[in-house]
Design a protein around this motif. Structure first.
Motif, PDB file in Angstrom:
ATOM      1  N   VAL A 115       0.909  -0.952   0.296  1.00 14.33           N
ATOM      2  CA  VAL A 115       0.356  -0.188   0.077  1.00 14.33           C
ATOM      3  C   VAL A 115       0.696   0.917   0.045  1.00 14.33           C
ATOM      4  CG1 VAL A 115      -1.887   1.348   0.941  1.00 14.33           C
ATOM      5  CG2 VAL A 115      -1.970  -0.809   1.066  1.00 14.33           C
ATOM      6  N   LEU A 116       0.854   1.767  -0.929  1.00 17.48           N
ATOM      7  CA  LEU A 116       1.651   2.853  -1.301  1.00 17.48           C
ATOM      8  C   LEU A 116       1.034   4.426  -1.100  1.00 17.48           C
ATOM      9  CD1 LEU A 116       4.501   1.798  -4.133  1.00 17.48           C
ATOM     10  CD2 LEU A 116       3.788   1.436  -2.243  1.00 17.48           C
ATOM     11  N   SER A 117       1.726   5.511  -0.930  1.00 20.09           N
ATOM     12  CA  SER A 117       1.600   6.670  -0.681  1.00 20.09           C
ATOM     13  C   SER A 117       0.762   6.946  -2.209  1.00 20.09           C
ATOM     14  CB  SER A 117       2.225   7.396   0.387  1.00 20.09           C
ATOM     15  OG  SER A 117       2.629   8.722  -0.617  1.00 20.09           O
ATOM     16  N   LYS A 118       0.117   8.281  -2.370  1.00 22.94           N
ATOM     17  CA  LYS A 118       0.411   8.571  -3.314  1.00 22.94           C
ATOM     18  C   LYS A 118       0.939  10.029  -3.433  1.00 22.94           C
ATOM     19  CE  LYS A 118      -3.199  11.495  -6.705  1.00 22.94           C
ATOM     20  NZ  LYS A 118      -2.034  11.866  -7.314  1.00 22.94           N
ATOM     21  N   ASP A 119       1.412  10.550  -2.207  1.00 21.99           N
ATOM     22  CA  ASP A 119       2.383  11.781  -1.910  1.00 21.99           C
ATOM     23  C   ASP A 119       3.516  11.009  -2.731  1.00 21.99           C
ATOM     24  OD1 ASP A 119       0.209  13.116  -1.565  1.00 21.99           O
ATOM     25  OD2 ASP A 119       1.386  13.647   0.696  1.00 21.99           O
ATOM     26  N   ASN A 120       3.939   9.997  -2.552  1.00 27.20           N
ATOM     27  CA  ASN A 120       5.330   9.531  -2.691  1.00 27.20           C
ATOM     28  C   ASN A 120       4.993   9.423  -4.461  1.00 27.20           C
ATOM     29  OD1 ASN A 120       7.111   9.868  -0.339  1.00 27.20           O
ATOM     30  ND2 ASN A 120       6.797   7.808  -0.142  1.00 27.20           N
ATOM     31  N   CYS A 121       4.256   8.444  -4.595  1.00 22.24           N
ATOM     32  CA  CYS A 121       4.296   7.565  -6.181  1.00 22.24           C
ATOM     33  C   CYS A 121       4.346   9.263  -6.767  1.00 22.24           C
ATOM     34  CB  CYS A 121       3.339   6.994  -6.090  1.00 22.24           C
ATOM     35  SG  CYS A 121       3.003   5.564  -5.515  1.00 22.24           S
ATOM     36  N   ASP A 122       3.615   9.724  -6.448  1.00 19.29           N
ATOM     37  CA  ASP A 122       3.841  11.813  -7.109  1.00 19.29           C
ATOM     38  C   ASP A 122       5.666  12.470  -7.084  1.00 19.29           C
ATOM     39  OD1 ASP A 122       1.438  11.345  -7.896  1.00 19.29           O
ATOM     40  OD2 ASP A 122       0.390  13.042  -6.005  1.00 19.29           O
ATOM     41  N   THR A 123       6.148  12.120  -6.193  1.00 21.26           N
ATOM     42  CA  THR A 123       7.463  12.981  -5.908  1.00 21.26           C
ATOM     43  C   THR A 123       7.741  11.947  -6.852  1.00 21.26           C
ATOM     44  OG1 THR A 123       6.679  13.218  -3.678  1.00 21.26           O
ATOM     45  CG2 THR A 123       8.856  13.414  -4.854  1.00 21.26           C
ATOM     46  N   MET A 124       8.489  10.412  -6.761  1.00 21.42           N
ATOM     47  CA  MET A 124       8.889   9.823  -7.113  1.00 21.42           C
ATOM     48  C   MET A 124       8.048   8.951  -8.294  1.00 21.42           C
ATOM     49  SD  MET A 124      10.686   8.232  -3.672  1.00 21.42           S
ATOM     50  CE  MET A 124       9.617   7.855  -3.036  1.00 21.42           C
TER      51      MET A 124
END
Length: 184
Positions: free
Chosen positions: A131-140
């Motif tokens: 389960v991944l963070s959208k914030d991290n997926c947007d940044t990376m």
């Protein structure tokens, strides 16, 4: 189930003790390949330096305590599930626990951890839910794919939900929903 850096420990454990691991749930968990990203903070040596410097600053100057006091209302607003009592306890933890010797040691050993796990994937017998963070997926942009690359079990999955790295704080309901839907 693990969060952040425990993702590297989980893939190592699953490969070392395959008979003991049926499944893994990673909450925005770290993966060995992230150290290959072209960002300063992804490099183990840089993280070690950063933690050692911050530890000194936190321990000796009190700057971190002051900054936490100044920014705590913003932090609290980002965690909608906190009661007043929980917020009080969380604030106490924030100003007393960060950058302790154990955390600094963990960052000092990060390079060794990455070296041991860099070529590992989860065994096919281990079902994985990331389960991944959208914030991290947007940044990376490579964040989601790096997690998919570690999965070999066909019933595993990677999902991205709204929230920051600490999903258990910033989107607890979404996290619980995904975990409850994960069937072994």
């Amino acid at each position: 189930m693990g969060h952040s850096i425990s993702g590297m420990y989980a893939v190592y454990y699953a490969n070392t003790y395959t008979d003991e691991v049926e499944a893994f749930i990673g909450i925005d968990a770290s993966v060995p390949a992230q150290t290959k990203m072209d960002t300063w903070y992804a490099k183990p040596k840089n993280m070690s330096i950063l933690y050692n410097v911050l530890s000194f600053a936190v321990e000796k100057t009190g700057i971190y305590r002051f900054m936490t006091e100044l920014s705590f209302n913003e932090t609290r607003n980002s965690i909608p599930t906190l009661s007043d009592k929980d917020a009080e306890n969380y604030k106490a933890l924030l100003v007393t626990v960060p950058m302790n010797k154990t955390q600094v040691n963990e960052m000092d050993c990060l390079g060794e951890t990455v070296d041991k796990t860099i070529n590992m994937k989860f065994p096919e017998s281990v079902k994985v839910l990331y389960v991944l963070s959208k914030d991290n997926c947007d940044t990376m942009p490579e964040w989601e794919q790096m997690h998919k690359d570690l999965i070999t079990n066909k019933d595993s999955k990677v999902v991205v939900i709204r929230g920051a790295h600490y999903l258990h704080l910033t989107n607890l309901q979404g996290l619980v929903r995904e975990i409850k839907g994960f069937k072994l």
